[in-house]
Enzyme design. Structure first.
Site, short mmCIF file in Angstrom:
data_model
loop_
_atom_site.label_atom_id
_atom_site.label_comp_id
_atom_site.label_asym_id
_atom_site.label_seq_id
_atom_site.Cartn_x
_atom_site.Cartn_y
_atom_site.Cartn_z
N ASP A 48 11.99 62.48 37.64
CA ASP A 48 12.93 61.54 37.03
C ASP A 48 14.30 62.19 36.93
O ASP A 48 14.46 63.25 36.31
CB ASP A 48 12.43 61.15 35.64
CG ASP A 48 13.35 60.14 34.97
OD1 ASP A 48 13.19 58.94 35.24
OD2 ASP A 48 14.22 60.56 34.18
N TYR A 53 22.94 62.62 34.90
CA TYR A 53 22.41 63.97 34.66
C TYR A 53 23.17 65.02 35.47
O TYR A 53 23.13 66.20 35.13
CB TYR A 53 20.93 64.05 35.00
CG TYR A 53 20.02 63.15 34.20
CD1 TYR A 53 20.47 62.41 33.10
CD2 TYR A 53 18.68 63.05 34.54
CE1 TYR A 53 19.62 61.59 32.39
CE2 TYR A 53 17.82 62.24 33.82
CZ TYR A 53 18.29 61.51 32.76
OH TYR A 53 17.43 60.70 32.06
N LYS A 78 18.71 56.70 38.09
CA LYS A 78 19.28 55.66 37.24
C LYS A 78 20.77 55.58 37.46
O LYS A 78 21.43 56.62 37.63
CB LYS A 78 19.01 55.96 35.75
CG LYS A 78 17.59 56.32 35.41
CD LYS A 78 17.49 56.72 33.95
CE LYS A 78 16.31 57.61 33.67
NZ LYS A 78 16.30 58.88 34.38
N HIS A 111 20.54 52.28 33.71
CA HIS A 111 20.35 53.32 32.70
C HIS A 111 20.48 52.78 31.27
O HIS A 111 19.74 53.21 30.37
CB HIS A 111 21.36 54.45 32.93
CG HIS A 111 20.92 55.77 32.41
ND1 HIS A 111 21.37 56.96 32.92
CD2 HIS A 111 20.06 56.12 31.41
CE1 HIS A 111 20.82 57.98 32.27
NE2 HIS A 111 20.02 57.49 31.35
#
Length: 278
Positions: A48, A53, A78, A111
């Site tokens: 994931d 990120y 996402k 997200h």
């Protein structure tokens, strides 16, 4: 080295999805690469990540170095608020695919709903096109409340395969789970073992860990998988990555689950995606 045999969960489209994944926030590219390679060695196939990120390149390097067939892997990313609005998700996913070194992802998530912006419906319609074009095998959402999902259901045609939410015994998200069960949506749990160690040091968790001769994290992750949830715990430590995967060879009984239920802090604790998000 013990290799985990992680069961698969069927999705309403796409899938199947391994019932345990490796979360990668807030790892940087180098940390993510190392963590994903360590996870592959002990049986993880579900990874994931997210644009926000900042580690999709590291995940992609690990995928390239891991030596696994693409069909064995389940890669989720996402798209954050930068890509909300009609058609913006096209460029967002293309950027993710380039960083990951892939021609498709297995699951693409919105997200955050960011309801004040009023753009998640148009974003979802773009996701439907990306699904039809084969750039993702399944589409879903993250941090969506039942009201957000009901809006999608009223205005679009594809039911999300997944809703990824902050979920643990402290924040069990009962309303989201009830809606998901009624609409064939899989719930994925992020921050499944809490943050800062508070959950893992809670008396019921510690007691059950001793009784079952398991780590506290294994007790909490078993709580997730035993209820059909799909946790994605984050770790960069190879030993913890390995032990977190060993949760499919024991069972919590009704009394154990009742003890863990006492940790519920109520529906108003945790992230509120009507006001939080990015």
């Amino acid at each position: 080295m013990t290799v985990a045999h992680i069961p698969l969960v069927g999705l309403n489209h796409g899938g199947p999805m391994p019932q345990l994944g490796l979360g990668t926030w807030p790892l940087d590219d180098d940390e993510a690469e190392g963590a994903v390679l360590a996870a592959f060695e002990v049986g993880y196939r579900h990874i994931d990540t997210a644009v926000k990120y900042g580690n999709e390149t590291g995940v992609g390097r690990a995928v390239a170095l891991g030596g696994l067939d693409r069909d064995e892997l389940f890669i989720t990313t996402k798209l954050d608020g930068t890509y909300q609005g009609a058609d913006r998700a096209v460029a967002g996913l293309q950027g993710s695919l380039e960083r990951l070194g892939l021609d498709h992802v297995d699951l693409l998530l919105i997200h955050w709903p960011l309801p004040a912006r009023g753009e998640f419906v148009s974003t979802w319609r773009t996701f439907e096109r990306l699904l039809a074009d084969g750039l993702t095998r399944a589409i879903g959402v993250s941090n969506f409340k039942p009201a957000h999902l009901a809006t999608l259901a009223a205005e679009t045609s594809v039911v999300p395969a997944v809703n990824q939410v902050q979920l643990s015994p402290f924040t069990p998200r009962r309303a989201e789970r009830e809606y998901a069960a009624a609409h064939d949506i899989v719930i994925q749990s992020y921050s499944p073992i809490g943050a800062g160690g508070e959950l893992l040091h809670a008396d019921p968790v510690q007691e059950l860990a001793g009784r079952h001769h398991r780590t506290p994290a294994q007790i909490v992750l078993r709580w997730h998988v035993q209820q059909g949830l799909v946790p994605v715990p984050k770790s960069a430590d190879p030993t913890r990555i390995a032990t977190n995967s060993q949760v499919f060879d024991f069972e919590l009984d009704e009394d154990d689950m009742a003890q863990l239920a006492t940790l519920d802090r109520g529906p108003d604790v945790g992230i509120d995606s009507d006001v939080d998000g990015h």
